[in-house]
Structures are given as structure tokens and as C-alpha cells.
Design a protein around this motif. Structure first.
Motif, short mmCIF file in Angstrom:
data_model
loop_
_atom_site.label_atom_id
_atom_site.label_comp_id
_atom_site.label_asym_id
_atom_site.label_seq_id
_atom_site.Cartn_x
_atom_site.Cartn_y
_atom_site.Cartn_z
N PRO A 16 -1.27 5.71 -11.15
CA PRO A 16 -2.40 5.42 -12.29
C PRO A 16 -3.49 4.39 -11.31
O PRO A 16 -3.31 3.87 -10.51
CB PRO A 16 -2.30 4.76 -13.62
CG PRO A 16 -1.29 5.40 -13.52
CD PRO A 16 0.27 5.54 -12.26
N LEU A 17 -4.52 4.78 -11.32
CA LEU A 17 -5.62 3.94 -10.54
C LEU A 17 -5.27 2.50 -10.88
O LEU A 17 -5.55 1.29 -10.20
CB LEU A 17 -7.19 4.75 -11.07
CG LEU A 17 -8.42 3.41 -9.81
CD1 LEU A 17 -8.04 3.69 -7.56
CD2 LEU A 17 -9.82 4.47 -9.65
N LEU A 18 -5.40 2.08 -12.30
CA LEU A 18 -5.31 0.42 -12.98
C LEU A 18 -4.13 -0.08 -12.69
O LEU A 18 -4.27 -0.92 -11.70
CB LEU A 18 -5.76 1.06 -14.50
CG LEU A 18 -6.92 1.22 -14.58
CD1 LEU A 18 -7.18 0.94 -16.17
CD2 LEU A 18 -8.05 0.07 -14.07
N GLN A 19 -3.39 0.57 -12.36
CA GLN A 19 -1.86 0.48 -11.34
C GLN A 19 -1.75 0.01 -10.29
O GLN A 19 -1.03 -1.45 -9.44
CB GLN A 19 -0.86 1.33 -11.92
CG GLN A 19 0.58 1.00 -12.20
CD GLN A 19 2.10 1.69 -12.22
OE1 GLN A 19 1.51 3.15 -12.38
NE2 GLN A 19 3.04 1.62 -11.69
N ALA A 20 -2.49 1.10 -9.39
CA ALA A 20 -2.14 0.69 -8.41
C ALA A 20 -3.43 -0.44 -8.18
O ALA A 20 -3.42 -1.03 -6.98
CB ALA A 20 -2.75 1.86 -7.72
N PHE A 21 -4.89 -0.86 -8.66
CA PHE A 21 -5.20 -2.45 -8.37
C PHE A 21 -4.68 -3.22 -8.47
O PHE A 21 -4.96 -4.55 -8.59
CB PHE A 21 -6.77 -1.73 -8.58
CG PHE A 21 -7.31 -0.99 -7.86
CD1 PHE A 21 -7.48 -1.84 -6.24
CD2 PHE A 21 -7.56 0.45 -8.24
CE1 PHE A 21 -8.68 -1.13 -5.74
CE2 PHE A 21 -8.54 1.01 -7.31
CZ PHE A 21 -8.90 0.20 -6.32
N ASN A 22 -3.91 -3.03 -9.29
CA ASN A 22 -2.90 -4.26 -10.43
C ASN A 22 -2.11 -4.60 -9.93
O ASN A 22 -1.08 -5.58 -9.52
CB ASN A 22 -2.40 -3.95 -11.79
CG ASN A 22 -3.04 -4.13 -12.69
OD1 ASN A 22 -4.57 -4.77 -12.46
ND2 ASN A 22 -3.34 -2.65 -13.89
N GLU A 23 -1.13 -3.58 -9.10
CA GLU A 23 0.62 -3.78 -7.53
C GLU A 23 -0.52 -3.94 -6.33
O GLU A 23 -1.06 -3.59 -5.61
CB GLU A 23 1.01 -2.50 -7.42
CG GLU A 23 1.86 -2.84 -9.13
CD GLU A 23 2.55 -1.77 -9.18
OE1 GLU A 23 2.38 -1.12 -8.27
OE2 GLU A 23 2.70 -1.37 -10.18
N LYS A 24 -0.10 -5.27 -5.30
CA LYS A 24 -0.69 -5.11 -3.97
C LYS A 24 0.32 -5.97 -3.43
O LYS A 24 1.84 -6.50 -3.79
CB LYS A 24 -1.62 -6.59 -4.17
CG LYS A 24 -0.48 -7.32 -4.11
CD LYS A 24 -2.17 -8.43 -4.10
CE LYS A 24 -1.84 -10.50 -4.06
NZ LYS A 24 -2.70 -11.75 -3.50
N LYS A 25 0.47 -5.29 -1.91
CA LYS A 25 1.62 -5.88 -1.34
C LYS A 25 1.43 -6.62 0.33
O LYS A 25 0.25 -6.30 0.77
CB LYS A 25 2.85 -4.74 -0.90
CG LYS A 25 4.00 -5.83 -0.32
CD LYS A 25 4.70 -4.18 -0.03
CE LYS A 25 6.08 -4.77 0.40
NZ LYS A 25 7.35 -5.35 0.27
N ASP A 26 1.67 -7.83 0.49
CA ASP A 26 1.12 -8.48 1.56
C ASP A 26 1.75 -8.30 3.05
O ASP A 26 3.16 -8.64 2.58
CB ASP A 26 1.13 -10.11 1.33
CG ASP A 26 0.30 -10.97 -0.63
OD1 ASP A 26 -0.90 -10.11 -0.88
OD2 ASP A 26 0.68 -11.80 -0.84
N PHE A 27 1.21 -8.04 3.64
CA PHE A 27 1.60 -8.33 5.32
C PHE A 27 0.82 -9.21 6.21
O PHE A 27 -0.08 -9.54 5.41
CB PHE A 27 1.15 -6.88 5.59
CG PHE A 27 1.72 -5.70 4.56
CD1 PHE A 27 3.21 -5.08 4.99
CD2 PHE A 27 1.13 -5.24 3.06
CE1 PHE A 27 3.74 -4.16 4.54
CE2 PHE A 27 2.12 -4.09 2.90
CZ PHE A 27 3.08 -3.18 3.70
N VAL A 28 2.01 -9.77 6.75
CA VAL A 28 1.14 -10.28 8.70
C VAL A 28 0.99 -9.42 9.38
O VAL A 28 1.48 -8.75 9.58
CB VAL A 28 2.44 -11.46 8.58
CG1 VAL A 28 2.35 -12.09 9.67
CG2 VAL A 28 3.01 -11.80 7.48
N VAL A 29 -0.41 -9.75 9.53
CA VAL A 29 -0.50 -8.91 11.07
C VAL A 29 0.55 -8.90 12.13
O VAL A 29 0.21 -10.75 12.39
CB VAL A 29 -2.26 -9.26 11.44
CG1 VAL A 29 -2.67 -8.50 12.18
CG2 VAL A 29 -3.10 -8.60 10.13
N ALA A 30 0.96 -8.29 12.43
CA ALA A 30 2.07 -8.44 13.37
C ALA A 30 0.62 -8.29 15.04
O ALA A 30 1.11 -8.54 16.35
CB ALA A 30 3.06 -7.43 13.45
#
Length: 440
Positions: free
Chosen positions: A189-203
Motif C-alpha cells: 500500500p502507498l502509505l505503508q511504502a512511505f512509512n518504511e524506508k531503508k538507508d544506504f551508503v553511497v559507494a
């Protein structure tokens, strides 16, 4: 005997008489017209070869980037029971150069300073640079190292990401910064997608020959399973010959119908169609040179036919066939086209091979012309003259020559002279032989 052989109208006789007519017509307006026509064909063939070859190089930069980095030649779904069998089939297939498993998702990317941009995140295997040489060739690393570390393997226990140069600029991200990606999976669901995030390091920050890839693409490790939840795995297949895609599609559909394979032509139909139209329109515009030359040859040949009406009537009275006499003028047109097309072909190929040096020389020539002109007209402004940097950009575009196109261009240059001469030769012996000889 010799006269009898000639009068039979063979090719040697036609060539001999055409050469004799050319020697006689070396002086006067007719000679100048044919010289200009020869130069026109030479210039037309040379220009068209250079323009089309540079256009090929310009377009191939886009096409190669799309094929090697984004689209592949064939795509097949990997979420079915016989996935391992399909892998084995692809490894053993002689048409397949290489293949890779990938997964992708649209996402919202947020940079370290809160800047946002839409992105397409693709998960690849960590050894993609070793397994796919075409991908490694097209991806130019500007900063960092293209090392797609999985969860926990990068700095601070985060997975690594490689960003396109324009995307990184939009996010204000540099190597070592942390960016947040909000995946818009197909079953989220769209709202769930915006409530979940993942952090990445720019390699790494990379660049390709296609601006859309630089603006939207980001690469992570395929094993970031929680990020790609709900997205389907696919196989990206590259072929030794792009033209063999239909044959491979037929084989896959026959053995693995669940794979739902699709060709690159389906994915990029509108884009490649636009490139084809652009190239065809450019070729059509340059071909107008040959139309102008053909009209000039037609008018010149008509005048020569009228001026040589006595010689034509004499040849006909001695038994020469009308068709053979007409072919004398067609032969002259062929020789004119050949004299122009062959040098144009050689010059065009020479300039294409040395395109960088040619544009550098052209840039210097224009610079000095402007500089000297301003020294005469306005000396105080001469110091502000600089070389046009666009010549360096054009010079770095690799000209790509294809044998079929070069052959067609050269042949068209010759045929433009032959056809116009043939049309003009139809007026041979419009008047009665007796009238012509009587007037003479």
C-alpha cells in the motif's frame, strides 16, 4: 573488322565512343557543367557518409547504454519452479553472450539534506562487473568504487548503493553519504511504502551515455530482500547478435512458457522508432544534393545530345542501334557518377576515421578567421575570441560506418548521374536522320 565490331554496339564500343565524346567536349559550357556535377556528387557522397556515420555514433551511444545497462536484448521472468533449468539453458545456448538475474523497484530517494527525487532502484549480483563486460564498459565510475555490499557489509552496517550522476546531484549526495530509499513495491500500500524506508551508503557515482539512466538509476545488491519485498526477479539476457532475439524468444517460449520472455524491441519500440525517423529524415535532406546534381546532369546531357545530333545520325546511318547510341550517353553519366562517387567515398571514410583531428582543425581555422577579422574591424574585441567548445564535443563522438549504408550512399551517387543521363538520352534521334544530315 574493327569498325564492324564497334558498330555492333557492344559494351567496348559504347565505352569507346563515350570516351571520344568526352574528349571532344572538354571545352565549353558542357565541360564545366560536368565538372561541377562530378564535384557535386563527390561532395554529396562525402557529406552523407560523414553525417550518417556521426549520427550512427551519436545514436549508438544511447543504444549501447540502454542495451548494456538498462534494457538487455531479452528479458525473462525468474519467479517460477523451473528457474534453475532456465539458467542452465541460457548458459548452454550458443546465442547467449551472458545473462544476469536482477530485481527492480520504483522508489522515492531522499538525500542527506532532505532533497528528494524519483529513482529506479535495481538489485544486481555483486560480481556483475566480472560477469557482464558490456555493463562494465558502459558504466563509467566518476567517484567511489562500484562495490554493491549487502546488508551489514558496508559502513555503519548499511548496504551500499551506486547512484547515477544526475540523480546524485539532485539529491546532493556524495560518496560516503547516507541516502534513504522508500520502495514502492507492487504489493505494498502507498502509505505503508512511505512509512518504511531503508538507508544506504553511497559507494559510487556513475555516468553512462544516456541521460535518463544518469537521472533515475540506482544500483544495490540483489540480496536486499526486505527492500524488494513483493517485487519479482527477472533474467536480463544479452546476445552475441541482437538480431537473434526472435530465435531465442521462440526457443524460450517453446521450452519455458512460464518465463514470459520479451524482446528489447518491445521495451524500447517508441524510442528506437524515433531514432530511426530522425536518421531517415536527415538522410533525406542530404540526398537533396544528389537531386540538384541530377537535374544539372540532365540539362547538360540534353544540350550535348542536341549538339551531337550529326554524329548520332551518322552512327545510326552506318548501322548503329538506337539503344546502343542511347547507352553512349548513359555510359557518360555512369563515368561522371563514378568519378565523383569514388573520391567522395574515400574522402568520407578518411574524415570519419580522423573525425577528432578534423574537428580540431576546423575549430582552429574558425578561431583564426574570427580573430583576424576582428583585428581588422575591431582590434579591441579580438582578445575575447575563443575556440568553440562544441567542436571538441563533436570530435569525441565516434563515427560508426556500416558497410551497407556506405554502399547505398555510393550507389545512389552513381545512379543519380546514370538515371538523369538515361532520361536525357531518350531524345536521341527525335528528328529524322535525313533531315539532320541534310541540314549539316
Amino acid at each position: 573488322m574493327g569498325a564492324c565490331v564497334k558498330i555492333k554496339g557492344g559494351l567496348s564500343w559504347i565505352y569507346y565512343v563515350a570516351k571520344r565524346f568526352s574528349l571532344v567536349d572538354r571545352k565549353g559550357a558542357g565541360s564545366l557543367s560536368f565538372k561541377l556535377s562530378t564535384l557535386g556528387i563527390c561532395f554529396g557522397v562525402m557529406t552523407l557518409i560523414i553525417v550518417i556515420s556521426v549520427m550512427n555514433g551519436f545514436q549508438r551511444e544511447f543504444i549501447d547504454a540502454i542495451m548494456e545497462v538498462s534494457s538487455f536484448h531479452v528479458r525473462a521472468e525468474a519467479n517460477f519452479e523451473r528457474k534453475d533449468e532456465l539458467k542452465k539453458f541460457l548458459k548452454e545456448n550458443p546465442r547467449v553472450l551472458c545473462f544476469q538475474e536482477f530485481i527492480e523497484s520504483e522508489c522515492l530517494a531522499v538525500g542527506p539534506n532532505g532533497k528528494q527525487a524519483a529513482a529506479l532502484v535495481r538489485g544486481l549480483e555483486s560480481d556483475v562487473f566480472e560477469s557482464d563486460k558490456g555493463f562494465a564498459k558502459e558504466i563509467r565510475i566518476l567517484r567511489g568504487d562500484f562495490d554493491l555490499a549487502a546488508d551489514g557489509a558496508a559502513a555503519d552496517g548499511k548496504a551500499s548503493v551506486a547512484l547515477g550522476s544526475t540523480l546524485a546531484r539532485s539529491l546532493g549526495a556524495r560518496v560516503g553519504d547516507t541516502v534513504s530509499l522508500y520502495a514502492l513495491g507492487s504489493n505494498k500500500p502507498l502509505l505503508q511504502a512511505f512509512n518504511e524506508k531503508k538507508d544506504f551508503v553511497v559507494a559510487a557515482i556513475f555516468m553512462t551515455g544516456y541521460a535518463d539512466i544518469n537521472q533515475t538509476f540506482a544500483y544495490v545488491n540483489i540480496n536486499c530482500a526486505d527492500f524488494f519485498a513483493g517485487c519479482e526477479h527477472s533474467f536480463g539476457i544479452k546476445l552475441k547478435k541482437s538480431s537473434s532475439d526472435s530465435a531465442l524468444l521462440h526457443e524460450i517460449e517453446k521450452v519455458f512458457p512460464q518465463a514470459k520472455a520479451k524482446s528489447w524491441q518491445e521495451y524500447n519500440r517508441s524510442f528506437f522508432g524515433a531514432l530511426r525517423v530522425e536518421k531517415n529524415m536527415l538522410m533525406l535532406l542530404v540526398l537533396l544534393i544528389f537531386v540538384v546534381v541530377a537535374i544539372n546532369i540532365f540539362n547538360s546531357m540534353r544540350r550535348i545530345v542536341f549538339e551531337r545530333r550529326f554524329e548520332i545520325s551518322t552512327l545510326s546511318a552506318l548501322g548503329g542501334k538506337i539503344s546502343s547510341i542511347k547507352n553512349i550517353f548513359v555510359m557518360r553519366g555512369f563515368l561522371t557518377g563514378l568519378r565523383g562517387a569514388v573520391p567522395g567515398l574515400l574522402l568520407g571514410m578518411f574524415f570519419c576515421v580522423n573525425i577528432k583531428s578534423v574537428f580540431a582543425l576546423l575549430s582552429k581555422a574558425i578561431f583564426w578567421l574570427q580573430y583576424l577579422a576582428l583585428l581588422v574591424v575591431s582590434p579591441k574585441d579580438a582578445a575575447a575570441v575563443a575556440q568553440n567548445p562544441m567542436f571538441a564535443v563533436y570530435g569525441n563522438i565516434p563515427a560508426r560506418m556500416y558497410a551497407g549504408e556506405i554502399f547505398f550512399i555510393t550507389l545512389f551517387g552513381i545512379l543519380s548521374a546514370v538515371i538523369s543521363s538515361w532520361l536525357a538520352s531518350r531524345e536521341v534521334l527525335n528528328a529524322a536522320i535525313s533531315e539532320v544530315l541534310h541540314d549539316e
